[in-house]
Design a protein around this motif. Structure first.
Motif, mmCIF file in Angstrom:
data_model
loop_
_atom_site.group_PDB
_atom_site.id
_atom_site.type_symbol
_atom_site.label_atom_id
_atom_site.label_comp_id
_atom_site.label_asym_id
_atom_site.label_seq_id
_atom_site.Cartn_x
_atom_site.Cartn_y
_atom_site.Cartn_z
ATOM 1 N N LYS A 1 8.953 4.545 -1.267
ATOM 2 C CA LYS A 1 10.129 3.655 -0.773
ATOM 3 C C LYS A 1 11.268 3.691 -1.258
ATOM 4 C CE LYS A 1 6.403 -0.196 -0.663
ATOM 5 N NZ LYS A 1 5.925 -1.484 -1.373
ATOM 6 N N ILE A 2 11.142 4.117 -2.449
ATOM 7 C CA ILE A 2 12.644 4.562 -3.046
ATOM 8 C C ILE A 2 13.431 5.617 -2.370
ATOM 9 C CG2 ILE A 2 13.765 5.411 -5.121
ATOM 10 C CD1 ILE A 2 11.711 3.893 -6.668
ATOM 11 N N SER A 3 12.528 6.589 -1.997
ATOM 12 C CA SER A 3 13.169 7.987 -1.260
ATOM 13 C C SER A 3 13.595 7.547 0.264
ATOM 14 C CB SER A 3 12.232 9.039 -1.265
ATOM 15 O OG SER A 3 12.380 9.972 -0.428
ATOM 16 N N HIS A 4 12.922 6.880 0.774
ATOM 17 C CA HIS A 4 13.359 6.467 1.941
ATOM 18 C C HIS A 4 14.633 5.598 2.096
ATOM 19 C CE1 HIS A 4 10.541 8.396 4.820
ATOM 20 N NE2 HIS A 4 9.466 7.867 4.174
ATOM 21 N N LEU A 5 14.523 4.555 1.231
ATOM 22 C CA LEU A 5 15.555 3.680 1.034
ATOM 23 C C LEU A 5 16.945 4.174 0.471
ATOM 24 C CD1 LEU A 5 14.152 0.433 -0.628
ATOM 25 C CD2 LEU A 5 15.073 0.570 1.749
ATOM 26 N N TYR A 6 16.650 5.315 -0.195
ATOM 27 C CA TYR A 6 17.940 5.899 -0.600
ATOM 28 C C TYR A 6 18.428 6.911 0.542
ATOM 29 C CZ TYR A 6 20.713 9.778 -2.495
ATOM 30 O OH TYR A 6 22.074 10.523 -2.787
ATOM 31 N N THR A 7 17.608 7.394 1.380
ATOM 32 C CA THR A 7 17.992 8.308 2.414
ATOM 33 C C THR A 7 18.704 7.392 3.480
ATOM 34 O OG1 THR A 7 16.225 9.907 2.191
ATOM 35 C CG2 THR A 7 17.283 10.075 4.260
ATOM 36 N N ILE A 8 18.161 6.433 3.865
ATOM 37 C CA ILE A 8 19.029 5.577 5.045
ATOM 38 C C ILE A 8 20.194 4.932 4.284
ATOM 39 C CG2 ILE A 8 17.560 3.363 4.529
ATOM 40 C CD1 ILE A 8 17.517 3.050 7.643
ATOM 41 N N LEU A 9 20.051 4.353 3.076
ATOM 42 C CA LEU A 9 21.439 3.731 2.613
ATOM 43 C C LEU A 9 22.372 4.759 2.480
ATOM 44 C CD1 LEU A 9 19.866 1.566 -0.016
ATOM 45 C CD2 LEU A 9 21.059 0.517 1.772
ATOM 46 N N ASP A 10 22.095 5.880 1.989
ATOM 47 C CA ASP A 10 23.243 7.045 1.670
ATOM 48 C C ASP A 10 23.604 7.509 3.035
ATOM 49 O OD1 ASP A 10 24.637 9.266 0.186
ATOM 50 O OD2 ASP A 10 23.211 10.514 1.441
ATOM 51 N N GLY A 11 22.785 7.479 4.292
ATOM 52 C CA GLY A 11 23.251 7.898 5.384
ATOM 53 C C GLY A 11 24.129 7.144 6.147
ATOM 54 N N LYS B 1 0.608 -1.161 -0.057
ATOM 55 C CA LYS B 1 -0.074 0.006 0.016
ATOM 56 C C LYS B 1 0.643 1.297 0.138
ATOM 57 C CE LYS B 1 -3.920 -2.222 2.450
ATOM 58 N NZ LYS B 1 -4.787 -2.148 3.495
ATOM 59 N N ILE B 2 2.023 1.112 0.444
ATOM 60 C CA ILE B 2 3.158 2.428 0.285
ATOM 61 C C ILE B 2 3.318 2.466 -1.262
ATOM 62 C CG2 ILE B 2 5.087 3.244 1.388
ATOM 63 C CD1 ILE B 2 4.765 1.472 3.766
ATOM 64 N N SER B 3 3.464 4.092 -1.606
ATOM 65 C CA SER B 3 3.845 4.323 -2.473
ATOM 66 C C SER B 3 5.235 3.884 -3.018
ATOM 67 C CB SER B 3 3.659 5.899 -2.806
ATOM 68 O OG SER B 3 4.766 6.280 -3.657
ATOM 69 N N ILE B 4 5.550 3.446 -4.266
ATOM 70 C CA ILE B 4 6.813 3.205 -4.736
ATOM 71 C C ILE B 4 7.673 4.244 -4.629
ATOM 72 C CG2 ILE B 4 6.496 3.545 -7.186
ATOM 73 C CD1 ILE B 4 8.608 0.625 -5.833
ATOM 74 N N TRP B 5 7.384 5.331 -4.908
ATOM 75 C CA TRP B 5 8.247 6.507 -4.883
ATOM 76 C C TRP B 5 8.692 6.879 -3.430
ATOM 77 C CZ3 TRP B 5 10.589 7.000 -9.132
ATOM 78 C CH2 TRP B 5 9.927 6.560 -10.356
#
Length: 515
Positions: A383-393, A377-381
């Motif tokens: 998901k991508i935004s949160h994953l990029y932020t935490i991986l980059d961090g 149910k969570i938007s794919i965008w």
């Protein structure tokens, strides 16, 4: 997998299905694969393809320079917002707020303690008692551990007896040791105290969950007088208050003038990072001392099986509400202790351990990746935004300082005779040093802002000690490169490698010492 199952995962072995367990185990390896892959890649390619690595290093330095200016701008904006909010009369602002009557809002403050001194516990409680918010709307839960022993339970009950008349209710919650499915630490202690408050006070008095804000603090957290009025204002004026947590800015000023220079740098850097994150609220997660609506706290359930409970409660709520959950930045300070032990070398060890415990937050990466796969149910965008932020961090945390201050010379050292006679080889150290010199502006901004956030030097210190302390406030930033490597990259890599190998961490309690 059902939502109730994946919300409660703490590690791969919690999953019964072999295929899903292997997938989660792979996700646990990703942080270390990215960080170690970068570092070893630079090492190997500096020998095989030095020109490529030289270009990569130059590009990374420009990228870092851009981030320095970008983050410095957020630091400055965040600083002025905080200064403005710290001066505001929030109780007066509350009286102007429309909608819900602020006088109906209760505050539950949970203070998880282990073996801290009575002085530290009382200082935190006194700061709450000095709040301008009505005390008849405040419930304090002093959460202690059974395993700490009878001496500390007696101490907690003595504190409760001393301060119980200052608040609507004062509860001492004794967390039993060895509850199945829990790990020893702040999270399980906080979760148990929350259940005790719910059963013995909230449900018994039939206080609506919507009228409650639960603040989970570290035991050394000291609030400023208008904190709870400010928090209540944010809660009442938020568009969807029950779908948000509330995050103040932490400073480590309780013992800042007694702490060693590297502890001050690490603590101040952490404060500035939080100020930067406040300005990027779409990327903000809960950290350390924060507040959660009672409905969320009791409905979602506070995590009792992880080390990084302060961030996990956000991700649990985010997945539980199918992405309809956020963190509201509060531009108001709470103060805690900088790391300090009985001597210099022990302080170094404790600082490293604390940073490694914070870096263990990388275990959120497999958790949210697995949760995102199961939640459609969570938007794919999003998901991508949160994953990029935490991986980059976490990738930056582990690699940036090493790339900038150590590995940038590898193409010259390992590139061989042929590369060392190229124009690129000659210009690499010149260009990178010039970029890093310009980026020093960010350090100067941090140094200036750090002095503006400091409390006055205690008058009981001798005049020459006060002079020395003030003079080192700027000089301590000279050691920033070493500090970033020793207390940044190394503990971050340590945590990520442990997660990759399945050597899961337990909760380490930071020693609290006052001088």
């Amino acid at each position: 997998m059902e939502k109730s199952e994946y919300l409660n995962i703490s590690k791969a072995s919690d999953i019964k299905n072999p295929n899903e367990r292997r997938l989660y185990r792979f996700f646990e390896m990703i942080p270390a694969i990215l960080s170690l892959g970068t570092l070893f890649g630079v090492l190997i390619f500096s020998w095989l393809f030095p020109s490529w690595v030289a270009v990569f290093i130059i590009c990374f330095c420009f990228y870092y320079l851009f981030r320095v200016f970008y983050f410095s701008l957020h630091q400055i904006v965040g600083y002025f917002r905080i200064k403005k909010n710290m001066k505001k009369d929030w109780l007066k602002e509350l009286k102007k707020a429309r909608g819900k009557d602020w006088k109906n809002i209760f505050h539950i403050i949970i203070l998880p303690a282990y073996k801290e001194s009575q002085q530290i516990i009382e200082e935190s409680i006194k700061s709450i008692a000095k709040s301008d918010y009505p005390k008849e709307k405040m419930i304090v839960a002093l959460a202690i551990e059974e395993r700490a022993g009878q001496v500390f339970e007696k101490q907690a009950r003595a504190v409760a007896k001393k301060y119980e008349n200052n608040f609507f209710k004062f509860l001492v919650a004794v967390h039993p040791d060895g509850i199945e499915g829990e790990i020893r630490g702040k999270g399980s202690n906080t979760a148990f105290a929350g259940k005790e408050v719910k059963e013995k006070i909230v449900d018994k008095l039939k206080i609506p969950y919507e009228n409650i804000l639960v603040s989970t603090f570290d035991i050394d957290t000291k609030v400023f007088p208008q904190y709870f009025s400010c928090l209540t204002w944010y809660y009442l004026t938020e568009a969807d208050p029950l779908k948000a947590s509330y995050q103040p800015v932490p400073v480590y000023n309780n013992n800042i003038w007694s702490a060693h220079f590297f502890s001050r740098v690490v603590s101040t850097s952490n404060t500035f990072w939080q100020m930067i994150q406040q300005e990027r609220s779409e990327k903000l997660t809960t950290y350390s001392s924060h507040s959660t609506p009672g409905k969320v706290f009791f409905e979602v359930g506070y995590p009792a099986n992880v080390v990084s409970d302060d961030s996990r409660i956000f991700w649990r709520a985010y997945l539980y509400y199918d992405g309809n959950y956020r963190v509201v930045p509060i531009y108001y300070l709470v103060s805690m202790d900088a790391v300090m032990a009985k001597n210099f070398w022990r302080t170094i060890i404790n600082q490293y351990k604390q940073q490694k415990r914070w870096a263990w937050g990388c275990d959120e990466i497999p958790y949210i990746m697995f949760g995102f796969l199961n939640n459609k149910k969570i938007s794919i965008w999003h998901k991508i935004s949160h994953l990029y932020t935490i991986l980059d961090g976490f990738w930056s945390w582990a690699t940036a300082a090493l790339l900038l201050f150590l590995l940038g010379w590898l193409p010259i050292i390992l590139g061989g005779h042929k590369f060392n006679f190229t124009v690129l080889s000659f210009n690499l150290p010149i260009l990178t040093s010039q970029i890093m010199t310009v980026s020093m502006l960010g350090m100067i901004i941090s140094a200036i802002l750090s002095t503006m956030l400091l409390p006055p030097v205690p008058k009981e210190m001798k005049w020459y000690v006060r002079l020395y302390k003030k003079s080192t406030v700027f000089l301590q930033w000279i050691f920033l490169p070493v500090t970033l490597i020793l207390f940044g990259s190394l503990p971050a890599l340590d945590a990520q490698i442990r997660l990759m190998l399945g050597r899961y961490m337990g909760f380490w309690v930071t020693e609290k010492v006052r001088k």
